[in-house]
Scaffold this motif. Structure first.
Motif, PDB file in Angstrom:
ATOM      1  N   ARG A   1       0.772  -1.146   0.064  1.00 42.52           N
ATOM      2  CA  ARG A   1       0.063  -0.005   0.027  1.00 42.52           C
ATOM      3  C   ARG A   1       0.977   1.106  -0.031  1.00 42.52           C
ATOM      4  O   ARG A   1       0.475   2.477  -0.508  1.00 42.52           O
ATOM      5  CB  ARG A   1      -0.738   0.146   1.114  1.00 42.52           C
ATOM      6  N   PHE A   2       2.029   1.126   0.618  1.00 42.62           N
ATOM      7  CA  PHE A   2       2.820   2.398   0.474  1.00 42.62           C
ATOM      8  C   PHE A   2       4.355   1.892   0.668  1.00 42.62           C
ATOM      9  O   PHE A   2       4.863   0.866   1.106  1.00 42.62           O
ATOM     10  CB  PHE A   2       2.493   3.206   1.657  1.00 42.62           C
ATOM     11  N   GLY A   3       5.052   2.984   0.183  1.00 43.96           N
ATOM     12  CA  GLY A   3       6.718   2.675  -0.035  1.00 43.96           C
ATOM     13  C   GLY A   3       7.239   4.110   0.159  1.00 43.96           C
ATOM     14  O   GLY A   3       6.833   5.185  -0.402  1.00 43.96           O
ATOM     15  N   TYR A   4       8.547   4.295   0.466  1.00 44.17           N
ATOM     16  CA  TYR A   4       9.188   5.463   0.511  1.00 44.17           C
ATOM     17  C   TYR A   4      10.671   5.350   0.422  1.00 44.17           C
ATOM     18  O   TYR A   4      11.246   4.279   0.981  1.00 44.17           O
ATOM     19  CB  TYR A   4       8.666   6.309   1.885  1.00 44.17           C
ATOM     20  N   ASN A   5      11.160   6.205   0.273  1.00 48.03           N
ATOM     21  CA  ASN A   5      12.619   6.569   0.105  1.00 48.03           C
ATOM     22  C   ASN A   5      12.935   7.866   0.527  1.00 48.03           C
ATOM     23  O   ASN A   5      12.829   8.742  -0.041  1.00 48.03           O
ATOM     24  CB  ASN A   5      13.311   5.915  -1.340  1.00 48.03           C
ATOM     25  N   LEU A   6      13.782   8.119   1.750  1.00 51.96           N
ATOM     26  CA  LEU A   6      14.401   9.076   2.393  1.00 51.96           C
ATOM     27  C   LEU A   6      15.790   9.356   2.087  1.00 51.96           C
ATOM     28  O   LEU A   6      16.272   8.227   2.837  1.00 51.96           O
ATOM     29  CB  LEU A   6      13.715   9.638   3.760  1.00 51.96           C
TER      30      LEU A   6
END
Length: 701
Positions: free
Chosen positions: A596-601
């Motif tokens: 449902r979600f993914g992120y890269n910081l």
């Protein structure tokens, strides 16, 4: 981490703010406008001018994360996922759509892979040390790439010849007895001839301990990759380039454990070998007054040897044990042609820039499977041959409606014909005519900003369920006769996007919101009639599916010493009417491999002119491993660290990937395989790399 419509609104406003900021600075020269050209586009525009969700990374981006293989890079991209089931991550999913494995039946991929224009879809990627640019196209890209881009395309371009001598040598050593040795060199031979050469050797024990054999290398990595480019420019209007690739992969495969950890008990560990060679002749002719002729003729030959210990154990583990192996020997040969005319007239108001192209391909797939036949109670083999031919015509028009508003339309018609034969005396011919299209309305208030509305249609070919046909003779599996073949899949996509780049490059923001309809979606099905080790796999067509979400990518140069990067995605998916052959109803459930979600910081901190600290945090929500069961992966976060020092032509770095040592599942199966608990069903997972710590040194000249 939660996503909501307010996030979408905020992201769009951020992108619009970037366009306004760019517009306010438009009195400056355009020298600072983003110049990275998208190599996979028909017209080779910059990423900020191209309608559609697209990510582009360069060699510097690979260095930031100490990336050594593609599956270590994909986590940074919004709405991109992958699965393994082999020694490497080989199967890619974009926006929740894509294959997870390939066993008996040959599958047209939903997400293709091109390296220097050569089709490696389904084969995976080895060395990437010489990558010049890597592009991720999201959404249907049928007009440009055809049947291999239902959900997207990965396009890699390697380094090419240069006008003067340039080279680089690098060495990386890391835990798990790992090393990577790579070198590239390019130069001009004469004013008309030039060349580039790259070699890479990569080895590792492979993060698995086999307790029975007392070995730690049964899942090892041993890959050699070589690439050569020879450029020739006989005239000012003609450029030719010969591309040659070679891959020698001798990897082990021993990834699944009865104890559901990184320790195995296999007495006959598997293998994941590949020998491939490829040639391509590229041409670029600018001598026509009305158009530019670009094209490529490519050939690839690949032999793969993939197999595993089916029982994941040794003889003597338990009185109720079984001991068998499964092996797949594949040969693939393909010849592909892709030529197009690209108009050279400047697009005056109301006058279209156009592209007209032709694509043709001939592919031969031969399989020999060596397995244990539980019905005959003896070793057996199965052989199949699939011959596929493709012919396509495609066109694209870009018509300026006003000085700032452009209508882009594209269409592709493609015909495929299959001839299938196998050792079970099955002879099946399949054919179909498919079509893809796109229509986008692009508003460009200034050279650094784009707002677009996009509608597109993609497709992928159908095929034959050879495994189902081979097992249909068994009375207990006669229901598989209804699964002899599967139909093509169609994907419709509606998308709204905003892209903005400040003229001084201090801020780059891109946002895309999409809604996709899947028709006759292809899903993997399994039949296990007696709850034993015999499975029959087949591709089935579910009624429909829905995938919708948002992708955000931003880069902010806070000051000369600090740069921040963020990519984030939110995704909702739903299966249509889908009841498995066993009667399980998964209608309305989320699709597999669709977190449902993914992120890269990430942040780049320049501590001094020579010292750089890179930090990245990647996260992903849990997701279903399969469309045929309800087992899920675990949510995870990955922390990557790197400290590098630049000393003239030398660069030294110490790094860590997965510094928090998270167990990240990259493939999951649900069934019973352990005789010690009476073959009770469990979720069995293959894990990605654990904590990696390494040192890298490179010399560039």
């Amino acid at each position: 981490m939660r996503f909501s419509p307010s996030l979408v609104t905020s992201a769009v406003f951020a992108a619009l703010a970037a366009t306004n900021f760019a517009y306010a600075d438009n009195s400056q020269t355009d020298a600072a406008i983003e110049r990275i050209t998208v190599q996979g586009d028909l017209r080779q525009q910059s990423a900020g001018q191209l309608a559609g969700s697209l990510s582009v990374v360069t060699e510097q981006d690979l260095q930031r994360q100490s990336v050594q293989h593609l599956d270590q890079l994909l986590n940074q991209f919004a709405n991109v996922n992958f699965s393994a089931g082999a020694s490497r991550g080989r199967y890619v999913q974009v926006r929740g759509i894509g294959e997870r494995s390939e066993f008996v039946d040959t599958i047209n991929p939903s997400v293709g892979i091109l390296i220097d224009g050569i089709d490696y879809s389904g084969l995976g990627i080895s060395g990437i040390s010489d990558i010049a640019q890597f592009e991720v196209f999201r959404g249907p890209e049928a007009t440009r790439f055809g049947a291999n881009a239902l959900a997207g395309m990965l396009n890699l371009t390697t380094k090419g010849p240069t006008d003067s001598a340039e080279g680089k040598a690098s060495l990386t050593v890391a835990n798990y007895d790992s090393y990577q040795l790579a070198g590239q060199f390019s130069n001009a031979i004469t004013s008309k001839w030039g060349y580039s050469l790259s070699l890479e050797q990569q080895r590792s024990d492979g993060f698995i301990e086999n307790r029975f054999l007392d070995r730690d290398d049964t899942n090892n990595i041993d890959e050699l990759t070589g690439r050569l480019k020879l450029a020739y420019q006989p005239t000012d209007t003609l450029k030719l380039q010969l591309v040659s690739h070679f891959v020698d992969q001798d990897n082990g495969y021993d990834a699944f454990s009865l104890d559901r950890d990184r320790t195995t008990l296999s007495d006959q560990p598997g293998q994941d070998k590949l020998r491939s060679k490829a040639l391509a002749l590229q041409a670029d002719y600018t001598g026509l007054t009305f158009a530019r002729l670009q094209g490529q003729l490519s050939w690839l030959d690949a032999a793969a040897d993939y197999g595993f210990d089916e029982d994941w154990s040794y003889v003597g583990l338990h009185p109720d044990e079984y001991s068998t192996t499964d092996r797949y020997l594949r040969d693939r040969e393909q010849l592909t042609l892709d030529y197009r005319l690209v108009s050279t007239d400047a697009g005056r108001l109301g006058e279209s820039d156009w592209v007209l192209g032709i694509y043709a391909a001939s592919k031969e797939f031969d399989l020999t499977r060596q397995f244990w036949n539980w019905d005959l109670w003896q070793a057996d083999s199965f052989a199949s041959a699939l011959s596929r031919s493709n012919l396509a015509l495609y066109t694209e028009l870009s018509t300026p409606l006003t000085e700032k508003l452009t209508l882009v339309s594209g269409l592709r018609l493609e015909r495929y014909e299959d001839e299938y034969a196998d050792s079970s005396a099955n002879r099946i011919d399949n054919s179909d005519t498919m079509w893809g299209a796109k229509l986008s309305l692009n508003f460009q208030p200034n050279p650094q900003a784009l707002i677009y509305l996009l509608a597109s249609r993609g497709y992928k070919a159908g095929g034959v369920n050879g495994d189902a046909l081979a097992k249909a003779a068994d009375d207990s599996l006669n229901e598989l006769l209804t699964k002899a073949s599967f139909a093509p899949e169609t994907l419709y996509n509606a998308e709204f996007g905003v892209k903005g780049t400040a003229l001084d490059q201090s801020l780059v923001t891109r946002v895309a919101a999409f809604y996709m309809w899947r028709e006759d979606m292809q899903v993997k099905g399994w039949l296990n009639p007696d709850s034993g080790p015999q499975f029959a796999g087949f591709i089935d067509n579910a009624g429909s599916g829905r995938n919708y979400g948002v992708e955000v990518e931003s880069r902010l140069q806070v000051n000369p010493q600090l740069a921040l990067m963020i990519s984030a995605s939110w995704l909702k998916t739903k299966l249509g009417n889908y009841v498995t052959i066993d009667g399980d109803d998964f209608s309305g459930r989320e699709q597999a491999q669709a977190p449902r979600f993914g992120y890269n910081l990430a942040a780049d901190w320049y501590l001094s002119d020579a010292l750089i600290f890179n930090v990245g945090l990647q996260g992903k929500d849990s997701y279903y491993y399969s469309d045929g069961h309800n087992q899920r992966s675990s949510r995870y976060e990955l922390l990557n660290l790197r400290l590098s020092y630049q000393l003239q032509q030398w660069q030294l770095a110490v790094w860590s990937r997965n510094a928090l040592d998270q167990d990240v599942g990259v493939r999951g199966f649900y069934f019973g395989n352990d005789p010690r608990d009476g073959y009770e069903p469990h979720l069995y997972e293959q894990f990605a790399e654990p904590r990696r710590i390494g040192l890298s040194a490179s010399y560039q000249f």
